[in-house]
Design a protein around this motif. Structure first.
Motif, PDB file in Angstrom:
ATOM      1  N   UNK A 122      34.662  41.982  43.881  1.00  0.00           N
ATOM      2  CA  UNK A 122      35.135  40.679  44.375  1.00  0.00           C
ATOM      3  C   UNK A 122      33.969  39.768  44.714  1.00  0.00           C
ATOM      4  N   UNK A 123      32.787  40.350  44.968  1.00  0.00           N
ATOM      5  CA  UNK A 123      31.597  39.546  45.234  1.00  0.00           C
ATOM      6  C   UNK A 123      30.937  39.066  43.945  1.00  0.00           C
ATOM      7  N   UNK A 124      31.000  39.901  42.911  1.00  0.00           N
ATOM      8  CA  UNK A 124      30.248  39.603  41.697  1.00  0.00           C
ATOM      9  C   UNK A 124      31.031  38.792  40.677  1.00  0.00           C
ATOM     10  N   UNK A 125      32.368  38.761  40.801  1.00  0.00           N
ATOM     11  CA  UNK A 125      33.160  38.041  39.798  1.00  0.00           C
ATOM     12  C   UNK A 125      34.382  37.389  40.434  1.00  0.00           C
ATOM     13  N   UNK A 126      34.556  36.086  40.251  1.00  0.00           N
ATOM     14  CA  UNK A 126      35.747  35.418  40.793  1.00  0.00           C
ATOM     15  C   UNK A 126      37.025  35.805  40.053  1.00  0.00           C
ATOM     16  N   UNK A 127      36.891  36.434  38.884  1.00  0.00           N
ATOM     17  CA  UNK A 127      38.066  36.824  38.103  1.00  0.00           C
ATOM     18  C   UNK A 127      38.342  38.320  38.186  1.00  0.00           C
ATOM     19  N   UNK A 128      37.706  39.010  39.127  1.00  0.00           N
ATOM     20  CA  UNK A 128      37.828  40.467  39.196  1.00  0.00           C
ATOM     21  C   UNK A 128      39.283  40.919  39.292  1.00  0.00           C
ATOM     22  N   UNK A 129      40.094  40.205  40.055  1.00  0.00           N
ATOM     23  CA  UNK A 129      41.500  40.578  40.213  1.00  0.00           C
ATOM     24  C   UNK A 129      42.415  39.689  39.383  1.00  0.00           C
ATOM     25  N   UNK A 130      42.116  38.400  39.339  1.00  0.00           N
ATOM     26  CA  UNK A 130      43.011  37.498  38.608  1.00  0.00           C
ATOM     27  C   UNK A 130      43.081  37.846  37.127  1.00  0.00           C
ATOM     28  N   UNK A 131      41.991  38.374  36.555  1.00  0.00           N
ATOM     29  CA  UNK A 131      42.017  38.757  35.141  1.00  0.00           C
ATOM     30  C   UNK A 131      42.980  39.914  34.899  1.00  0.00           C
ATOM     31  N   UNK A 132      43.161  40.773  35.917  1.00  0.00           N
ATOM     32  CA  UNK A 132      44.113  41.878  35.802  1.00  0.00           C
ATOM     33  C   UNK A 132      45.533  41.337  35.662  1.00  0.00           C
ATOM     34  N   UNK A 133      45.884  40.411  36.547  1.00  0.00           N
ATOM     35  CA  UNK A 133      47.244  39.868  36.534  1.00  0.00           C
ATOM     36  C   UNK A 133      47.496  39.027  35.293  1.00  0.00           C
TER      37      UNK A 133
END
Length: 408
Positions: free
Chosen positions: A254-265
């Motif tokens: 979550x620190x290294x990528x703003x899409x870490x979770x949103x890309x999953x969804x």
């Protein structure tokens, strides 16, 4: 999509409530909640209250602040404050049950909900219902105060539904990556179904995850972690996934990528999977520096319906802090705790404590790495229902196994 939140708390009244006080309390709560579109459930047992409130964040938080500062009760203990995807209690402006007095339940017209087990069966997978059940069995009770005062407590329930930020697939995803996945089932022995599949990293010839990860530079690990989850979702969808899908997640992503979770969804939606089919396993081995920030990021996605788990719980890293600060939907017992638990007393004591804590918090437990019938029998006797391990089924290379073995 409107946002909803859920607050769950317990408290102690300053004196035992009479029947007339309980009737007045519920009537007032239902009237106020109807006006404010607040739903929920209230339990009462010998001076101890347990309440679920759900609705729009501003409304529910304002109501809880009023409750928290009400001098007519004490020891208000906040258990859950988080977004939810949908209301647990539908149009119940305030369900009610007196755990110790069926007569009062009938007088209040609430026995239609708690008088049968149907409601708990219907909503049994919901965390709020698990916590209500824990209260029914004696948990979260607050001792009655010796000095009596007037009492009258407001009630409500809530559940938030937050919107999910959109994000694109990370750039640079290779069209033909040099890795793939095996899928291992997680079995629910109570109802005889496959609860979920965990996506396990593999080489193209079924090599181990370690053989792949050793070639990933440390500075690229979180980017690789994100890209690999996208491939796992795509593969599971093509294989016809209908259960949940467990995906490993390095919390510092979550620190290294703003899409870490949103890309999953986004990937799940593109592949025709529901958000509530995704279980994100937070790897305990990676220490989280800022719990507040981590929680804030994940709270943005709780309302989507995505589930969160702590992987390898009990392996000795950040597990207890994660459990206290993060409040997951599930934990996976570390396989080192599970190994030989049928004859190792200290491990038994530790796991019993974990089970009790998770029951109090409404968190499901997955026993991971179960390999012998003896391990399974001990864990099953302690009430664990979800299992993953070679005793049931090993990982299937690029396949979703539909059968598994049950210990004899």
């Amino acid at each position: 999509m409107s946002q909803l939140i859920q607050i769950i708390y317990c408290s102690a009244a300053k004196h035992l409530f009479s029947k007339s006080e309980l009737v007045h309390l519920l009537a007032k709560s239902r009237s106020n909640n109807l006006k404010n579109s607040v739903t929920g459930m209230l339990l009462y047992a010998e001076g101890s209250f347990f309440q679920v409130l759900e609705g729009e964040p501003e409304v529910v938080e304002r109501l809880f602040e009023t409750i928290r500062h009400d001098r007519r009760h004490r020891d208000v203990t906040l258990i859950i404050h988080e977004p939810i995807a949908e209301r647990t209690f539908g149009d119940w402006t305030m369900g009610y049950a007196d755990i110790t007095s069926k007569e009062v339940d009938e007088l209040l017209g609430a026995n239609d909900f708690f008088g049968t087990e149907e409601s708990f069966t219907r909503l049994g997978q919901d965390r709020a219902m698990k916590l209500l059940e824990a209260f029914r069995h004696g948990r979260w009770r607050v001792r009655l105060s010796d000095n009596a005062e007037l009492s009258d407590i407001q009630d409500s329930t809530g559940a938030p539904d937050s919107s999910v930020p959109s994000a694109g697939t990370p750039s640079g995803l290779p069209p033909h990556p040099d890795y793939t996945f095996a899928f291992q089932p997680i079995v629910n022995v109570k109802n005889g179904t496959i609860f979920s599949y965990e996506a396990l990293l593999r080489g193209l010839d079924n090599e181990s995850a370690e053989s792949i990860l050793q070639h990933v530079e440390e500075k690229e690990m979180h980017r690789f972690d994100e890209k690999s989850r996208i491939l796992a979702i795509e593969m599971a969808a093509k294989l016809g996934l209908s259960a949940r899908l467990n995906l490993n997640f390095l919390p510092r992503s979550v620190d290294s990528s703003p899409t870490a979770i949103s890309s999953i969804l986004q990937t799940a939606k593109r592949c025709g999977l529901r958000e509530d089919q995704i279980v994100l396993e937070i790897l305990e081995r990676e220490i989280i520096d800022d719990f507040d920030y981590f929680n804030a990021v994940l709270d943005d996605y709780r309302g989507s319906g995505m589930h969160f788990a702590i992987d390898d719980f009990g392996s000795g890293y950040a597990g207890l802090n994660l459990l206290a600060e993060f409040q997951p939907d599930l934990i996976k017992l570390d396989m080192e705790l599970v190994r030989g638990i049928d004859y190792r007393g200290p491990r038994q004591a530790i796991v019993r404590g974990i089970i009790r804590t998770c029951e109090d918090l409404g968190i499901d437990i997955i026993a991971e790495g179960v390999e012998t019938p003896e391990e399974y029998r001990w864990l099953h006797n302690e009430g664990i229902e979800l299992y993953q391990g070679r005793l049931f089924a090993g990982p299937a290379f690029e396949a979703l196994p539909v059968t598994y073995r049950m210990p004899g």
